[in-house]
Design an enzyme around this catalytic site. Structure first.
Site, short mmCIF file in Angstrom:
data_model
loop_
_atom_site.label_atom_id
_atom_site.label_comp_id
_atom_site.label_asym_id
_atom_site.label_seq_id
_atom_site.Cartn_x
_atom_site.Cartn_y
_atom_site.Cartn_z
N GLU A 112 0.84 -1.20 0.00
CA GLU A 112 0.00 0.00 0.00
C GLU A 112 0.87 1.25 0.00
OE1 GLU A 112 -2.86 0.09 3.20
OE2 GLU A 112 -3.81 1.91 2.41
N ASN B 212 -12.33 -0.99 -1.01
CA ASN B 212 -11.68 -1.60 0.15
C ASN B 212 -12.39 -1.15 1.42
OD1 ASN B 212 -9.22 -2.68 1.75
ND2 ASN B 212 -9.34 -0.54 2.41
N GLU B 213 -12.62 -2.07 2.33
CA GLU B 213 -13.24 -1.75 3.63
C GLU B 213 -14.37 -0.73 3.44
OE1 GLU B 213 -10.32 -1.13 6.77
OE2 GLU B 213 -9.66 -3.20 6.58
N TYR C 116 -6.91 -8.69 11.70
CA TYR C 116 -5.55 -8.51 12.21
C TYR C 116 -5.41 -9.13 13.59
CZ TYR C 116 -4.48 -5.29 8.39
OH TYR C 116 -4.24 -4.75 7.15
N GLU D 223 -6.36 -9.00 3.86
CA GLU D 223 -5.52 -8.30 4.84
C GLU D 223 -5.48 -9.13 6.11
OE1 GLU D 223 -6.07 -4.08 5.53
OE2 GLU D 223 -6.53 -3.76 3.40
N GLN E 148 2.00 -5.98 5.70
CA GLN E 148 2.25 -5.69 4.31
C GLN E 148 3.67 -6.07 3.95
OE1 GLN E 148 1.04 -1.70 3.27
NE2 GLN E 148 -1.00 -1.96 4.16
O1 AHR Z 1 -3.09 -2.31 6.35
C1 AHR Z 1 -3.40 -1.08 6.95
C2 AHR Z 1 -4.86 -0.70 6.80
O2 AHR Z 1 -5.64 -1.61 7.51
C3 AHR Z 1 -5.42 -0.77 5.40
O3 AHR Z 1 -5.15 0.37 4.67
C4 AHR Z 1 -6.88 -0.90 5.65
O4 AHR Z 1 -7.55 -1.57 4.62
C5 AHR Z 1 -6.94 -1.64 6.98
O5 AHR Z 1 -7.82 -1.04 7.86
#
Ligand code: AHR
Length: 516
Positions: free
Chosen positions: A50, A197-198, A266, A321, A370
């Site tokens: 990103e 995205n999101e 995450y 992600e 990432q």
């Molecule tokens: O990876 C960091 C961020 O986490 C990304 O930009 C977003 O899609 C997510 O909230």
């Protein structure tokens, strides 16, 4: 009593009591039926780049004039490391950044490109010197498939479809003419496209109903302009356990308009108090592993919803992600999400990839967040130096699973106990390809060795070799001064007798065995 039954009895006792009485525990792995077992899609081993902090600028991209050896501005050491890793796909340009990105600002002569402000990540001004050509040429160099995440939140259907025409149209059209004017004759042929995205958050704070409608509109006009039939459209998916989001998407989007539904999740201590990436205690380690292992429940439940609407499993679940998220390293920009990477991250990577492998009938693509200098990065850079993280080494060992046939297994694991909470200490997955069988094992226990017995009689294997990633302390990591503190080493602590492989896994270690 036969040794195997002693082992089983011990396992049963420790399963019932949840005890970690001994520093030498046992687990057993049995092979399940291989009938209808899926192939583990190589795209599960995908990555994500990103425009965030030092991922692209001062990460991948140093510019053509840099003294750091580069190819068209991209660091040669990063190119070599990623080629060795065999990355199957790379997602770009975001993340949250994607829904602010206007691709036409990143084409044409570099000195004529407009500047932009990266509103999500540090408010820094970017000069758009890394754009569509730079990214797609990099993918060609790496031999990886590009995954373009396009702007829905602040873009238009026209902007989106013109991007597709620009990169894919082989005939004569306004956008293919523009591409040629910018010195690229041949279309790149990009198949994988993210529709925003999101959308529930930084992509527009939409309701699932609103996004599903918008998705239908965008997907209707998403032609690859060549009718190749390879277009792979991914809907912006749920945040962690938001099952309602998946339900609405699966219910409201016609099956002929969608190939994949995303999911983001995450791992962290708590979202509010993430803590340091290197200075953490056992409680923080345990909590992080709780959120990492939650992936098993997430993919199971999202899959159950998808099964209801798509029993033939045509639509893939794409975890585009995932990874560990901690506080930024002291003294670095809080908006840049730069963190170190320890044995804790090796545990997250090993267990998560095992979960994806074992669910590969539905999970057919994933992207670690990432690649360089951001979150659970496989590569960190500082000036002209570059290091590979423990996560890199896990992904490197696991690459043998790419496009291999899954061998379904059942794991009976002792507990890793902390306070009154428990987690299964052992995680595993297995696959076969080209006459070789690979078994990846992770012991997340912070103190105990665990001997795992695997009955492999039916596979008729004779010779085994193995590699390990382990270290003295959970907090251990590679640094620019000591880049090889944690690497892949040969591993010999296993025996093979009468068809049973007995492997003794040190605490917090990842082992990949190869049998033939
Ligand atoms: O990876 C960091 C961020 O986490 C990304 O930009 C977003 O899609 C997510 O909230």
């Amino acid at each position: 009593m036969h040794k195997k039954y002693v082992a089983l009895l011990f396992t049963a006792v420790s399963l019932v009591t949840g005890s970690s009485l001994s520093a030498q525990q046992k687990s057993t792995i049995t092979l399940a039926s291989q009938e209808n077992a899926p192939t583990i899609n190589k795209h599960i081993y995908g990555h994500f780049a990103e425009h965030l902090g030092r991922c692209i600028y001062d990460g991948f991209y140093v510019g053509e004039k840099s003294t750091v050896p580069n190819t068209n501005g991209v660091r040669n050491d990063i190119i070599a490391a990623l080629k060795e890793l065999g990355i199957p796909n790379l997602r770009w340009p975001g993340g949250c950044f994607a829904d602010t990105y206007h691709w036409k600002d990143g084409i044409g002569p570099k000195d004529e490109r407009p500047e932009m402000v990266n509103q999500w990540w540090g408010g820094v001004t970017e000069d758009n010197s890394f754009g569509t050509h730079d990214f797609l040429d990099l993918c060609e160099t790496l031999g990886t498939e590009p995954y373009l995440a396009a702007n829905v939140g602040s873009g238009t259907v026209q902007e989106f479809t013109e991007w597709i025409q620009y990169v894919n149209h082989t005939g004569k059209s306004p956008m293919s003419d523009l591409r040629k004017k910018n010195h690229r004759e041949k279309a790149w042929g990009v198949n994988i496209w993210g529709v925003g995205n999101e959308a529930w958050g930084c992509g527009g704070n939409m309701t699932p109903e609103h996004y599903a409608n918008l998705y239908r509109q965008y997907a209707t006009f998403m032609s690859d302009w060549t009718n190749s039939g390879k277009m792979f459209r991914i809907a912006s998916g749920a945040n962690v356990a938001d099952y309602h989001w998946t339900e609405v998407l699966m219910r409201d989007i016609p099956k002929n308009l969608i190939e994949g539904v995303a999911l983001h999740s995450y791992s962290f201590v708590t979202w509010e108090k993430k803590g340091s990436s290197t200075k953490f205690d056992e409680q923080q380690y345990f909590t992080t592993m709780q959120t990492a292992l939650k992936m098993e429940e997430l993919v199971t439940k999202h899959t159950e919803i998808m099964d209801k609407y798509d029993p033939a499993k045509k639509i893939a679940l794409i975890v585009d992600e995932w990874g560990g998220w901690y506080d930024v390293e002291e003294g670095t920009n809080p908006g840049f999400l730069y963190q170190q990477n320890t044995m804790r991250d090796a545990m997250i990577a090993g267990t998560t990839l095992n979960i994806f492998n074992n669910h590969s009938d539905r999970v057919r693509m994933a992207n670690l967040a990432q690649t360089v200098n951001v979150l659970q990065a496989v590569i960190l850079t500082k000036g002209d130096k570059m290091i590979l993280t423990p996560t890199y080494h896990v992904m490197h060992l696991y690459k043998v699973h790419q496009d291999a046939k899954l061998i379904p297994i059942k794991v009976a694991s002792p507990d890793y106990k902390f306070g009154d909470k428990t987690l299964p200490a052992i995680s595993a997955s297995a696959s076969a390809k080209d006459g070789k069988t690979h078994i990846s094992l992770v012991n997340i226990h912070s103190t105990d060795k665990i001997t795992t017995e695997i009955n492999l009689e039916s596979l008729k294997l004779k010779n085994f070799t193995a590699k390990i990633i382990s270290s003295g302390k959970l907090q251990d990591h590679n640094t620019f001064e000591n880049p090889n503190a944690i690497t892949e080493k040969e591993f010999k602590d296993f025996k093979f007798k009468n068809g049973t492989l007995s492997v003794t896994l040190p605490p917090f270690s990842v082992v990949v065995l190869e049998g033939k």
